[in-house]
Design an enzyme around this catalytic site. Structure first.
Site, short mmCIF file in Angstrom:
data_model
loop_
_atom_site.label_atom_id
_atom_site.label_comp_id
_atom_site.label_asym_id
_atom_site.label_seq_id
_atom_site.Cartn_x
_atom_site.Cartn_y
_atom_site.Cartn_z
N TRP A 170 0.87 -1.18 0.00
CA TRP A 170 0.00 0.00 0.00
C TRP A 170 0.90 1.22 0.00
O TRP A 170 1.69 1.41 0.93
CB TRP A 170 -0.89 0.03 1.24
N ARG A 174 1.76 10.17 -5.72
CA ARG A 174 0.90 11.10 -6.44
C ARG A 174 0.52 10.49 -7.79
O ARG A 174 1.34 9.85 -8.46
CB ARG A 174 1.58 12.44 -6.60
N HIS A 192 8.91 0.94 -3.29
CA HIS A 192 8.27 -0.38 -3.25
C HIS A 192 7.32 -0.57 -4.43
O HIS A 192 7.29 -1.65 -5.03
CB HIS A 192 7.51 -0.55 -1.92
N ALA A 222 -0.49 4.79 6.97
CA ALA A 222 0.50 3.73 6.83
C ALA A 222 1.06 3.67 5.42
O ALA A 222 2.21 3.27 5.22
CB ALA A 222 -0.10 2.37 7.21
N GLU A 233 1.68 -3.49 4.55
CA GLU A 233 1.17 -2.41 5.40
C GLU A 233 -0.10 -2.82 6.13
O GLU A 233 -0.33 -2.38 7.26
CB GLU A 233 0.89 -1.16 4.56
N GLU A 282 5.81 20.43 -4.39
CA GLU A 282 6.37 19.40 -3.53
C GLU A 282 6.44 19.80 -2.06
O GLU A 282 6.26 20.96 -1.69
CB GLU A 282 7.77 19.00 -4.02
#
Length: 501
Positions: A170, A174, A192, A222, A233, A282
């Site tokens: 999870w 963006r 990941h 998370a 997660e 950002e």
């Protein structure tokens, strides 16, 4: 941790915010084009209640936008209340205790999820397939004027799984709107999400995904935490809650999503990088101009609750959700690494007000007894060694090592200590290595290479009674009996109110 503090869905969390006076129901008509994000940004910068926009122009009645979901609270005495509530902790939990709790849960036994039937899943109240599954039904916000497009995801999680199902990730990343049936998002090779995508690319197959908007509060939080590689997660959230998260099967892809989610977008991610993503304002607080080539996310099915809520983060200058997540999460990882190295560290903290560009490490007053033979330089060197081995330890350009008479989560306390204990040129050590290219203080060349210096500042004091200066503070400049008398008088005044003559 007591179960009553946990919120199984976003709506229960918002009810709790409203009871505390920390939710603003905006009933006037608001545009999803910049206006909702602008009001969200103002609320974040001024520490106002979280805005829930209930009347969005151009979409069906009932469709809503939510800002500031895990930003700092509008209550000055409880700045981390939203973060604490998001994670299922009492609203008066301190920043230090939040970090410590996350650090502890990272080593707690995993609690796997449970799967519920579709008829028990609120996110299945509306199921859109085929041509009906279009993003144009929803108030996709434009966040900043200079952004490349509207952004379909700033606070949701992208659910993906390896082809062999050994690991489900999870991730908050963006995701930019392209049209009603297509999106594109950051899929960094080192992240990941990027690692899982590459496994599907190696097979030559598009990657199934689900984009979850408005899931249970801890789920979304998370998704932004630096959970270890190949740790799910959902298991972490289960350990945090002390009970399983309820998931439900998607409609068009072989993935599971939180059953109480507000909106779930399903589809596949292309095996090639064919879309231009960005720019996007950002977390450092500046508007970059960079774009990148990223994969395309197809939209094949959408499910949602009645009157769905679509959260947004108006990312920018501190403090917003990007800072409360990164500062707290990476501090917990650093604290865990330093404790595992058996260093007498009491807290690690990345001040959100610095856009998580600084890291503060405090050490116990008795560290010299616990580490005999080490001077301050040697202790700071060992801290630098540990940080250089942990990705989270390379995210801040400056590391300040302080005695724990300072509360680094209190900006006033921290600024006083840094101003009076950090030498302009001495007692510092540079550690050159990988850096996060988004850290704004580095040169363009360093950001391009992804390598630069992290400076560890030795701001430790001399031992007590051996050259350490006494603070001219209430706690140290007055005898105990005088302090007790003054405190008792203050308590009497607080009960009866001040008297004017």
């Amino acid at each position: 941790m007591d179960a009553p503090h946990f919120h199984d869905d976003l709506r229960g969390y918002l009810d709790a915010l409203e009871r505390r006076g920390d939710l603003n129901r905006v009933t006037r008509e608001v545009s999803a084009h910049l206006e909702a994000a602008a009001e969200t940004r103002l609320s974040v910068e001024r520490r106002l209640p979280a805005p829930l926009f209930e009347n969005i122009a151009g979409v069906a009645p009932g469709f809503r936008l939510l800002g500031g979901v895990a930003a700092l609270s509008s209550h000055p005495d409880k700045p981390m209340a939203r973060v604490a509530a998001t994670l299922g902790m009492p609203v008066d939990t301190s920043a230090a205790d939040i970090v410590d709790r996350l650090c502890h849960v990272m080593d707690a036994p995993a609690v796997p999820p449970v799967v519920v039937s579709r008829d028990r899943a609120a996110c299945k109240q509306n199921v859109l397939l085929g041509d009906d599954a279009t993003l144009d039904r929803f108030p996709i916000p434009r966040v900043h004027e200079e952004d490349g497009e509207r952004y379909a995801n700033t606070w949701g999680i992208v659910v993906t799984s390896t082809p062999d199902k050994r690991w489900t990730n999870w991730a908050i990343t963006r995701v930019m709107y392209l049209d009603g049936k297509r999106m594109t998002g950051l899929v960094r090779p080192t992240a990941h999400l990027g690692k899982i995508w590459q496994e599907w690319v190696d097979l030559g197959e598009p990657m199934p995904y689900a984009l979850v908007q408005g899931g249970p509060p801890a789920v979304c939080y998370a998704g932004g935490l630096p959970i270890p590689h190949e740790v799910d997660e959902v298991d972490f959230v289960g350990a945090l809650h002390g009970r399983p998260v309820e998931l439900v099967a998607c409609e068009s892809v072989d993935l599971l999503v939180p059953a109480t989610s507000e909106v779930v977008v399903e589809g596949h991610v292309s095996v090639t990088r064919d879309a231009t993503e960005g720019p996007f304002g950002e977390y450092a607080g500046y508007m970059p101009t960079a774009t990148s080539q990223e994969p395309v996310f197809s939209v094949e099915a959408i499910t949602h609750r009645d009157d769905p809520i679509w959260p947004l983060v108006a990312e920018g200058r501190p403090v917003d959700e990007t800072h409360t997540v990164s500062a707290v999460g990476h501090a917990a990882v650093v604290l865990r690494a330093l404790r595992r190295a058996h260093l007498p560290v009491t807290l690690a903290w990345m001040p959100p007000s610095t856009a998580a560009h600084w890291l503060v490490v405090t050490v116990a007053d008795d560290w010299r007894e616990r580490l005999p033979g080490l001077d301050t330089a040697a202790l700071c060197h060992r801290i630098g060694e540990v940080l250089s081995e942990v990705p989270s330890g390379r995210l801040a350009s400056h590391v300040f090592v302080l005695d724990d008479d300072i509360d680094p989560t209190d900006d006033a306390d921290l600024m006083w200590a840094l101003g009076t204990r950090v030498h302009p040129t001495l007692r510092r050590e540079e550690w050159t290595g990988p850096i996060l290219p988004l850290v704004a203080c580095y040169t363009p060349e360093e950001r391009q290479r992804g390598r630069g210096p992290v400076v560890v500042h030795d701001a430790l004091q001399a031992p007590a009674g051996a050259g350490r200066q006494v603070q001219s503070s209430f706690a140290q400049a007055y005898p105990a009996e005088i302090r007790a008398r003054v405190l008792a008088a203050q308590q009497r005044t607080a009960r009866t109110g001040p008297k004017c003559r």
